[in-house]
Design a protein around this motif. Structure first.
Motif, PDB file in Angstrom:
ATOM      1  N   LEU A  28       2.931 -13.774  19.176  1.00 46.86           N
ATOM      2  CA  LEU A  28       2.183 -12.900  19.688  1.00 46.86           C
ATOM      3  C   LEU A  28       2.602 -11.672  19.083  1.00 46.86           C
ATOM      4  N   ALA A  29       3.988 -11.452  18.608  1.00 47.31           N
ATOM      5  CA  ALA A  29       4.576 -10.328  17.934  1.00 47.31           C
ATOM      6  C   ALA A  29       4.380 -10.318  16.653  1.00 47.31           C
ATOM      7  N   THR A  30       4.342 -11.441  15.910  1.00 47.71           N
ATOM      8  CA  THR A  30       3.827 -11.871  14.565  1.00 47.71           C
ATOM      9  C   THR A  30       2.401 -11.284  14.202  1.00 47.71           C
ATOM     10  N   ILE A  31       1.640 -11.773  15.069  1.00 48.57           N
ATOM     11  CA  ILE A  31       0.195 -11.286  14.920  1.00 48.57           C
ATOM     12  C   ILE A  31      -0.148  -9.808  14.926  1.00 48.57           C
ATOM     13  N   PRO A  36      -1.288  -4.517  11.231  1.00 46.74           N
ATOM     14  CA  PRO A  36      -0.962  -3.291  10.817  1.00 46.74           C
ATOM     15  C   PRO A  36      -0.098  -3.207   9.720  1.00 46.74           C
ATOM     16  N   THR A  37       0.980  -3.945   9.535  1.00 51.04           N
ATOM     17  CA  THR A  37       1.835  -3.890   8.400  1.00 51.04           C
ATOM     18  C   THR A  37       1.027  -4.208   7.030  1.00 51.04           C
ATOM     19  N   VAL A  38       0.368  -5.192   6.730  1.00 48.42           N
ATOM     20  CA  VAL A  38      -0.588  -5.361   5.722  1.00 48.42           C
ATOM     21  C   VAL A  38      -1.376  -4.343   5.359  1.00 48.42           C
ATOM     22  N   ALA A  39      -2.268  -4.032   6.544  1.00 45.15           N
ATOM     23  CA  ALA A  39      -3.291  -3.064   6.393  1.00 45.15           C
ATOM     24  C   ALA A  39      -2.679  -1.541   5.841  1.00 45.15           C
ATOM     25  N   MET A  43      -3.490   0.596   2.446  1.00 51.16           N
ATOM     26  CA  MET A  43      -4.212   1.617   2.541  1.00 51.16           C
ATOM     27  C   MET A  43      -3.327   3.021   2.372  1.00 51.16           C
ATOM     28  N   VAL A  44      -2.299   2.911   2.819  1.00 48.43           N
ATOM     29  CA  VAL A  44      -1.306   4.041   2.948  1.00 48.43           C
ATOM     30  C   VAL A  44      -0.674   4.203   1.629  1.00 48.43           C
ATOM     31  N   PRO A  45      -0.846   5.461   0.800  1.00 49.30           N
ATOM     32  CA  PRO A  45      -0.294   5.583  -0.546  1.00 49.30           C
ATOM     33  C   PRO A  45       1.149   5.453  -0.493  1.00 49.30           C
ATOM     34  N   TRP A  46       1.911   5.848   0.484  1.00 50.98           N
ATOM     35  CA  TRP A  46       3.538   5.958   0.525  1.00 50.98           C
ATOM     36  C   TRP A  46       3.797   4.363   0.750  1.00 50.98           C
ATOM     37  N   ALA A  47       3.351   3.528   1.759  1.00 47.67           N
ATOM     38  CA  ALA A  47       3.524   2.320   1.820  1.00 47.67           C
ATOM     39  C   ALA A  47       3.222   1.393   0.878  1.00 47.67           C
ATOM     40  N   ARG A  48       2.153   1.723   0.070  1.00 52.20           N
ATOM     41  CA  ARG A  48       1.663   0.835  -0.892  1.00 52.20           C
ATOM     42  C   ARG A  48       2.687   1.067  -2.457  1.00 52.20           C
ATOM     43  N   ALA A  49       3.241   2.145  -2.520  1.00 50.98           N
ATOM     44  CA  ALA A  49       4.201   2.416  -3.338  1.00 50.98           C
ATOM     45  C   ALA A  49       5.833   1.727  -2.935  1.00 50.98           C
ATOM     46  N   HIS A  50       5.935   1.744  -1.662  1.00 55.11           N
ATOM     47  CA  HIS A  50       7.486   1.308  -1.340  1.00 55.11           C
ATOM     48  C   HIS A  50       7.416  -0.104  -0.644  1.00 55.11           C
ATOM     49  N   LEU A  51       6.448  -0.538  -0.021  1.00 53.35           N
ATOM     50  CA  LEU A  51       6.599  -1.898   0.660  1.00 53.35           C
ATOM     51  C   LEU A  51       5.871  -2.789  -0.016  1.00 53.35           C
ATOM     52  N   HIS A  53       5.886  -7.105  -1.027  1.00 46.79           N
ATOM     53  CA  HIS A  53       5.682  -8.328  -0.075  1.00 46.79           C
ATOM     54  C   HIS A  53       6.949  -8.885   0.530  1.00 46.79           C
ATOM     55  N   THR A  54       8.209  -8.614  -0.076  1.00 48.32           N
ATOM     56  CA  THR A  54       9.415  -8.945   0.682  1.00 48.32           C
ATOM     57  C   THR A  54       9.726  -8.100   2.006  1.00 48.32           C
ATOM     58  N   ALA A  55       9.525  -6.618   1.728  1.00 50.50           N
ATOM     59  CA  ALA A  55       9.469  -5.810   2.958  1.00 50.50           C
ATOM     60  C   ALA A  55       8.696  -5.758   3.881  1.00 50.50           C
ATOM     61  N   GLN A  56       7.379  -6.207   3.538  1.00 47.96           N
ATOM     62  CA  GLN A  56       6.414  -6.508   4.578  1.00 47.96           C
ATOM     63  C   GLN A  56       6.894  -7.772   5.524  1.00 47.96           C
ATOM     64  N   ALA A  57       7.614  -9.061   4.657  1.00 52.02           N
ATOM     65  CA  ALA A  57       7.720 -10.010   5.295  1.00 52.02           C
ATOM     66  C   ALA A  57       9.112  -9.788   6.415  1.00 52.02           C
ATOM     67  N   LEU A  58       9.995  -8.909   5.874  1.00 46.07           N
ATOM     68  CA  LEU A  58      11.211  -8.517   6.600  1.00 46.07           C
ATOM     69  C   LEU A  58      10.517  -7.836   7.982  1.00 46.07           C
ATOM     70  N   ILE A  59       9.813  -6.986   7.849  1.00 45.73           N
ATOM     71  CA  ILE A  59       9.457  -6.229   8.914  1.00 45.73           C
ATOM     72  C   ILE A  59       8.914  -7.032   9.925  1.00 45.73           C
ATOM     73  N   VAL A  60       7.844  -7.943   9.607  1.00 42.52           N
ATOM     74  CA  VAL A  60       7.084  -8.949  10.413  1.00 42.52           C
ATOM     75  C   VAL A  60       8.393  -9.822  11.033  1.00 42.52           C
ATOM     76  N   SER A  61       9.082 -10.368  10.032  1.00 43.01           N
ATOM     77  CA  SER A  61      10.032 -11.470  10.802  1.00 43.01           C
ATOM     78  C   SER A  61      11.064 -10.736  11.591  1.00 43.01           C
ATOM     79  N   THR A  62      11.461  -9.711  11.365  1.00 36.00           N
ATOM     80  CA  THR A  62      12.253  -9.128  12.080  1.00 36.00           C
ATOM     81  C   THR A  62      11.975  -8.683  13.716  1.00 36.00           C
TER      82      THR A  62
END
Length: 89
Positions: A28-31, A36-39, A43-51, A53-62
């Protein structure tokens, strides 16, 4: 000796309940985190520039790992508390 075997069976059951509850919470936490992390990474310019695929996976897995351990610990303690009141061996 039967008392020791009974205690081991109860402990195994408690840990199994914790594993199942933790796995459900992790799914449930993964979903709840991945969407929101991928979205936001698209969509968000800062996130597009700084996150990347590895950062996104790290956020979700943590978040999934934290949910697993927190819920599993609570489930094991709940089962142990229930069994300590029911079975004064």
């Amino acid at each position: 000796m039967a008392s020791l075997e009974q205690k081991l069976a109860i402990a195994k059951n408690c840990s199994h309940e914790g594993v199942v509850a933790g796995a459900k919470a992790a799914v449930l936490a993964t979903i709840a985190t991945a969407i929101p992390t991928v979205a936001s990474a698209r969509m968000v310019p800062w996130a597009r520039a700084h996150l990347n695929h590895t950062a996104q996976a790290l956020i979700v897995s943590t978040v999934a790992g934290a949910a697993y351990f927190i819920v599993a610990d609570k489930a094991v303690l709940k089962a142990a508390r229930r069994n300590s009141f029911n079975n004064d061996v």
